[in-house]
Design a protein around this motif. Structure first.
Motif, PDB file in Angstrom:
ATOM      1  N   HIS A 215       0.842  -1.206   0.000  1.00 25.72           N
ATOM      2  CA  HIS A 215       0.000   0.000   0.000  1.00 25.72           C
ATOM      3  C   HIS A 215       0.874   1.251   0.000  1.00 25.72           C
ATOM      4  CE1 HIS A 215      -3.341   2.681   0.882  1.00 25.72           C
ATOM      5  NE2 HIS A 215      -2.649   3.170   1.913  1.00 25.72           N
ATOM      6  N   GLY A 216       1.984   1.205   0.747  1.00 32.44           N
ATOM      7  CA  GLY A 216       2.900   2.330   0.755  1.00 32.44           C
ATOM      8  C   GLY A 216       3.483   2.599  -0.623  1.00 32.44           C
ATOM      9  N   ILE A 217       3.853   1.546  -1.343  1.00 31.43           N
ATOM     10  CA  ILE A 217       4.361   1.704  -2.707  1.00 31.43           C
ATOM     11  C   ILE A 217       3.280   2.288  -3.614  1.00 31.43           C
ATOM     12  CG2 ILE A 217       5.131   0.441  -4.758  1.00 31.43           C
ATOM     13  CD1 ILE A 217       6.640  -1.445  -2.918  1.00 31.43           C
ATOM     14  N   GLU A 218       2.093   1.760  -3.481  1.00 31.48           N
ATOM     15  CA  GLU A 218       0.990   2.190  -4.347  1.00 31.48           C
ATOM     16  C   GLU A 218       0.680   3.672  -4.166  1.00 31.48           C
ATOM     17  OE1 GLU A 218      -3.364   0.445  -5.581  1.00 31.48           O
ATOM     18  OE2 GLU A 218      -2.773   0.322  -3.475  1.00 31.48           O
ATOM     19  N   THR A 219       0.637   4.128  -2.917  1.00 30.69           N
ATOM     20  CA  THR A 219       0.228   5.512  -2.649  1.00 30.69           C
ATOM     21  C   THR A 219       1.345   6.521  -2.940  1.00 30.69           C
ATOM     22  OG1 THR A 219       0.828   5.239  -0.311  1.00 30.69           O
ATOM     23  CG2 THR A 219      -1.481   4.849  -0.928  1.00 30.69           C
ATOM     24  N   THR A 220       2.569   6.054  -3.082  1.00 29.77           N
ATOM     25  CA  THR A 220       3.686   6.985  -3.315  1.00 29.77           C
ATOM     26  C   THR A 220       4.311   6.829  -4.700  1.00 29.77           C
ATOM     27  OG1 THR A 220       5.313   5.444  -2.354  1.00 29.77           O
ATOM     28  CG2 THR A 220       4.246   7.004  -0.853  1.00 29.77           C
ATOM     29  N   MET A 221       3.706   6.024  -5.550  1.00 30.99           N
ATOM     30  CA  MET A 221       4.290   5.733  -6.857  1.00 30.99           C
ATOM     31  C   MET A 221       4.514   7.003  -7.682  1.00 30.99           C
ATOM     32  SD  MET A 221       5.469   3.329  -8.842  1.00 30.99           S
ATOM     33  CE  MET A 221       4.801   1.772  -8.223  1.00 30.99           C
ATOM     34  N   TYR A 222       3.619   7.962  -7.563  1.00 26.89           N
ATOM     35  CA  TYR A 222       3.728   9.158  -8.399  1.00 26.89           C
ATOM     36  C   TYR A 222       3.951  10.414  -7.554  1.00 26.89           C
ATOM     37  CZ  TYR A 222       1.854   5.792 -11.682  1.00 26.89           C
ATOM     38  OH  TYR A 222       1.677   4.663 -12.456  1.00 26.89           O
ATOM     39  N   GLU A 223       4.568  10.213  -6.399  1.00 26.38           N
ATOM     40  CA  GLU A 223       4.788  11.314  -5.469  1.00 26.38           C
ATOM     41  C   GLU A 223       6.275  11.681  -5.414  1.00 26.38           C
ATOM     42  OE1 GLU A 223       3.162  11.915  -1.088  1.00 26.38           O
ATOM     43  OE2 GLU A 223       4.933  10.632  -1.059  1.00 26.38           O
ATOM     44  N   PRO A 224       6.616  12.948  -5.587  1.00 24.34           N
ATOM     45  CA  PRO A 224       8.019  13.369  -5.423  1.00 24.34           C
ATOM     46  C   PRO A 224       8.472  13.149  -3.980  1.00 24.34           C
ATOM     47  CG  PRO A 224       6.719  15.067  -6.513  1.00 24.34           C
ATOM     48  CD  PRO A 224       5.742  14.071  -5.967  1.00 24.34           C
ATOM     49  N   ASP A 225       9.773  12.917  -3.807  1.00 22.44           N
ATOM     50  CA  ASP A 225      10.275  12.742  -2.447  1.00 22.44           C
ATOM     51  C   ASP A 225      11.674  13.348  -2.319  1.00 22.44           C
ATOM     52  OD1 ASP A 225      11.941  10.918  -3.707  1.00 22.44           O
ATOM     53  OD2 ASP A 225      11.401   9.213  -2.450  1.00 22.44           O
ATOM     54  N   ALA A 226      12.240  13.248  -1.120  1.00 25.68           N
ATOM     55  CA  ALA A 226      13.561  13.819  -0.852  1.00 25.68           C
ATOM     56  C   ALA A 226      14.679  12.941  -1.376  1.00 25.68           C
ATOM     57  CB  ALA A 226      13.741  14.033   0.651  1.00 25.68           C
ATOM     58  N   GLY A 227      14.361  11.688  -1.705  1.00 25.70           N
ATOM     59  CA  GLY A 227      15.352  10.793  -2.270  1.00 25.70           C
ATOM     60  C   GLY A 227      16.299  10.211  -1.242  1.00 25.70           C
ATOM     61  N   LEU A 228      17.135   9.309  -1.713  1.00 21.33           N
ATOM     62  CA  LEU A 228      18.092   8.612  -0.865  1.00 21.33           C
ATOM     63  C   LEU A 228      18.988   9.561  -0.088  1.00 21.33           C
ATOM     64  CD1 LEU A 228      19.769   6.028  -0.085  1.00 21.33           C
ATOM     65  CD2 LEU A 228      21.065   6.423  -2.172  1.00 21.33           C
ATOM     66  N   TRP A 229      19.400  10.654  -0.736  1.00 26.25           N
ATOM     67  CA  TRP A 229      20.368  11.565  -0.112  1.00 26.25           C
ATOM     68  C   TRP A 229      19.693  12.659   0.697  1.00 26.25           C
ATOM     69  CZ3 TRP A 229      23.923   8.373  -0.404  1.00 26.25           C
ATOM     70  CH2 TRP A 229      24.283   7.715  -1.578  1.00 26.25           C
ATOM     71  N   GLU A 230      18.395  12.595   0.828  1.00 22.30           N
ATOM     72  CA  GLU A 230      17.646  13.459   1.744  1.00 22.30           C
ATOM     73  C   GLU A 230      17.843  14.948   1.455  1.00 22.30           C
ATOM     74  OE1 GLU A 230      19.190  12.020   5.424  1.00 22.30           O
ATOM     75  OE2 GLU A 230      17.913  10.247   5.439  1.00 22.30           O
ATOM     76  N   PHE A 231      17.578  15.334   0.212  1.00 23.58           N
ATOM     77  CA  PHE A 231      17.605  16.753  -0.125  1.00 23.58           C
ATOM     78  C   PHE A 231      16.530  17.460   0.695  1.00 23.58           C
ATOM     79  CE2 PHE A 231      19.050  14.693  -4.156  1.00 23.58           C
ATOM     80  CZ  PHE A 231      20.372  15.096  -4.056  1.00 23.58           C
ATOM     81  N   ARG A 232      16.907  18.494   1.362  1.00 24.32           N
ATOM     82  CA  ARG A 232      16.001  19.128   2.311  1.00 24.32           C
ATOM     83  C   ARG A 232      14.990  20.053   1.650  1.00 24.32           C
ATOM     84  NH1 ARG A 232      18.583  19.857   8.266  1.00 24.32           N
ATOM     85  NH2 ARG A 232      19.345  17.730   8.442  1.00 24.32           N
TER      86      ARG A 232
END
Length: 597
Positions: A379-396
């Motif tokens: 469910h977590g994968i499904e709800t975030t599939m098209y959501e931008p994020d901070a990425g592995l390197w945690e861009f603030r």
């Protein structure tokens, strides 16, 4: 490479309850009690004035010292030599089997023994609390010093004359001396006999643990040391594995990239457990899986990128008034990463849990299985599939559609397919298959035909070393031309002349990175092995060994200009990278079987 490169001249000991750092002057420069993320009791690493001290040194004159581990253990020795003679300090955190459990107290044992000549030494013990705001007040007992004013009763039991320690008076070292520092429960037993028994039992524990490591004899010494480092960074009470035991050791002098790494990052989950799995230590894997299962998600079913060793998010980032390591400020405790959106976490956890469902060697795996947990992660994968994020390197301050996140959506969905097949859940297989196809579409949207490579995120041309994992995780066929072209582009953009790797080179919230990230260089070794460039993989791996300190401990970052160690230390991520790269190359070389050390 210059002769004056910066290295962390210290070793670390631990017993899966706490960690202690001992420098070449036999000073406990960093030790947090009662937990990994508690205030330090000794913190001279970050402030010599406020950090307290627990040192053992020649009383006067110049001296030289060297450190080494007792073979295949986490028992650290510091040997001193001066014009008057030689002596040795042995430091360890007791850990051994007792009453069908592991005895791992908040107890530091120090043994001082003369090795020749006539040596005078001075012992100083000044514990502190609340990050240096509280100074322990010493009170003499019959055979111990009790320090009041700290969080719990702190007691130093010793056969050294107590006034010599309290008044910092030098004395002749003619026979072995012992010091047992406790936090909470004091030592109530014969000192010398107990200390020697604990030393013998602790060494036996570590050597037995190593004997049960599946380690090939290629780079065996380095893999064993990395495994021992990794082991003591697991907080056994909950199973959490932290990134490092230190805070605010700067990624590069003056960079202000000073972070608290005494927490458990979900981004490290797969790599860490893969390392434990490959060396055959399943108990640690199962304990970590239990930690994951006990983390309560938020109401919207989200996981944080990072958790405390207790599985909570109660560690807001703040700065504290300390001078900092070599004057590098700010000194931070807590970590703002807990507020970030980092969507690779769901796939990371799914891939990490896979062995619990498919490996028949894990006889307790039924206890660890949770079908509902797998559905929650999907469910977590499904709800975030098209959501931008901070990425592995945690861009603030820069959310993007990161390729690395989609890679773990793909990997996590693939793992869920196998789990669904194992537990005969067709619904799970269908849901995971659908998500896997969506993840592939997103990954392919990151491909840049002009560069002939996958870029950091959809719509940009920035390269990212984490995308080496497209090869090592078999998203790309290692024998394909696309894999070869992608690897070549990443090398061109991010690799230094010495085979070190930048995470990325573009500016982030703190400017352009000046230091390389050591684990990325190990990912590169793995990628080379995957595509069949074995000779290069071996050469680069062996070149990387020079970036360890004399004890074989690895930092988070390395300055490519002079090979200096920077960043938090020792970094479990770097040691995990070494283990995984060594295993990958050994298998590709079909190196003679596993050895029992």
């Amino acid at each position: 490479m210059t002769e004056r490169k910066h290295q962390y001249e210290m070793g670390v000991i631990g017993n899966c309850s706490y960690l202690a750092y001992i420098d070449k002057s036999a000073n406990i420069s960093w030790m947090c009690w009662p937990k990994f993320d508690s205030s330090f009791v000794f913190g001279g690493l970050l402030d010599r004035d406020k950090g307290g001290e627990f040192s053992i040194m020649p009383a006067e004159g110049e001296f030289s010292s060297r450190q080494y581990y007792r073979s295949n253990t986490n028992v650290l020795c510091t040997e001193f030599e001066s014009k008057d003679g030689k002596f040795k300090v042995t430091d360890f955190a007791p850990r051994f089997s007792q009453y069908d459990r592991y005895y791992k107290p908040l107890m530091l044992i120090r043994k001082i023994e003369p090795l020749g000549g006539s040596v005078r030494i001075r012992v100083v013990c000044k514990p502190v609390g609340d990050y240096g705001k509280k100074q322990g007040k010493a009170h003499l007992g019959s055979n111990h010093i009790y320090y009041s004013g700290l969080e719990r009763e702190t007691r130093l039991t010793t056969n050294i004359p107590l006034n010599y320690i309290q008044e910092e008076i030098a004395f002749n070292l003619t026979t072995a001396k012992y010091m047992v520092l406790t936090f909470g429960q004091p030592l109530e037993a014969p000192l010398e006999m107990t200390a020697e028994d604990f030393l013998r039992n602790t060494m036996h524990y570590w050597r037995t643990w190593v004997k049960h490591c599946n380690v090939r004899n290629l780079w065996q010494e380095q893999v064993i040391r990395s495994a021992l480092v990794l082991k003591i960074h697991q907080y056994e009470d909950t199973g959490a594995i932290i990134a490092a035991g230190t805070t605010s050791l700067s990624e590069h002098p003056g960079s202000t990239r000073n972070w608290d790494y005494r927490y458990c990052w979900m981004r490290d989950t797969y790599y860490t457990l893969q390392a434990l799995y490959d060396i055959g230590h399943f108990e640690e894997l199962e304990n970590y899986a239990s930690f994951i299962q006990n983390i309560a998600t938020k109401e919207n079913m989200r996981y944080n990128p990072v958790y405390s060793i207790m599985g909570d998010d109660k560690f807001a980032e703040r700065t504290i008034d300390l001078k900092g390591y070599l004057g590098n400020q700010p000194v931070r405790i807590g970590n703002q990463a807990l507020e970030h959106i980092q969507n690779d976490v769901y796939g990371q956890i799914l891939v990490s849990l896979l062995p619990l469902y498919i490996d028949g060697r894990l006889i307790d795996r039924e206890k660890s299985r949770s079908v509902q947990l797998i559905y929650n992660l999907l469910h977590g994968i499904e709800t975030t599939m098209y959501e931008p994020d901070a990425g592995l390197w945690e861009f603030r301050n820069n959310s993007q559609m990161h390729c690395y996140t989609f890679l773990f959506h793909w990997a996590g969905s693939s793992a869920a397919i196998r789990i669904g097949q194992e537990v005969n859940d067709e619904k799970m297989v269908q849901q995971a298959t659908k998500l896997r196809e969506q993840a592939i579409e997103q990954i392919e949207a990151c491909y840049n035909s002009e560069l002939k490579a996958y870029t950091q995120a959809i719509g940009n041309k920035q390269m990212d070393a984490s995308l080496l994992k497209l090869i090592t995780m078999n998203y790309l066929d290692p024998k394909s031309e696309r894999a070869a072209q992608h690897l070549e582009r990443v090398q061109q953009e991010l690799m230094s002349e010495d085979g070190l790797f930048y995470r990325y080179k573009h500016a982030d919230d703190f400017g352009k990175p000046k230091s390389t990230f050591l684990v990325c260089a190990y990912w590169h070794v793995e990628a080379l092995a995957c595509v069949g460039r074995i000779d290069e993989a071996v050469r680069y791996f062996e070149d990387l060994l020079k970036y360890a300190n004399p004890l074989g401990l690895l930092s988070e970052d390395v300055d490519s200009s002079d090979g200096s160690q920077w960043g938090n230390f020792p970094q479990t991520y770097s040691h995990v990278g070494l283990i995984n790269a060594a295993v990958r190359v050994s298998r590709k070389l079909d190196h003679p079987g596993f050895l029992v050390v």
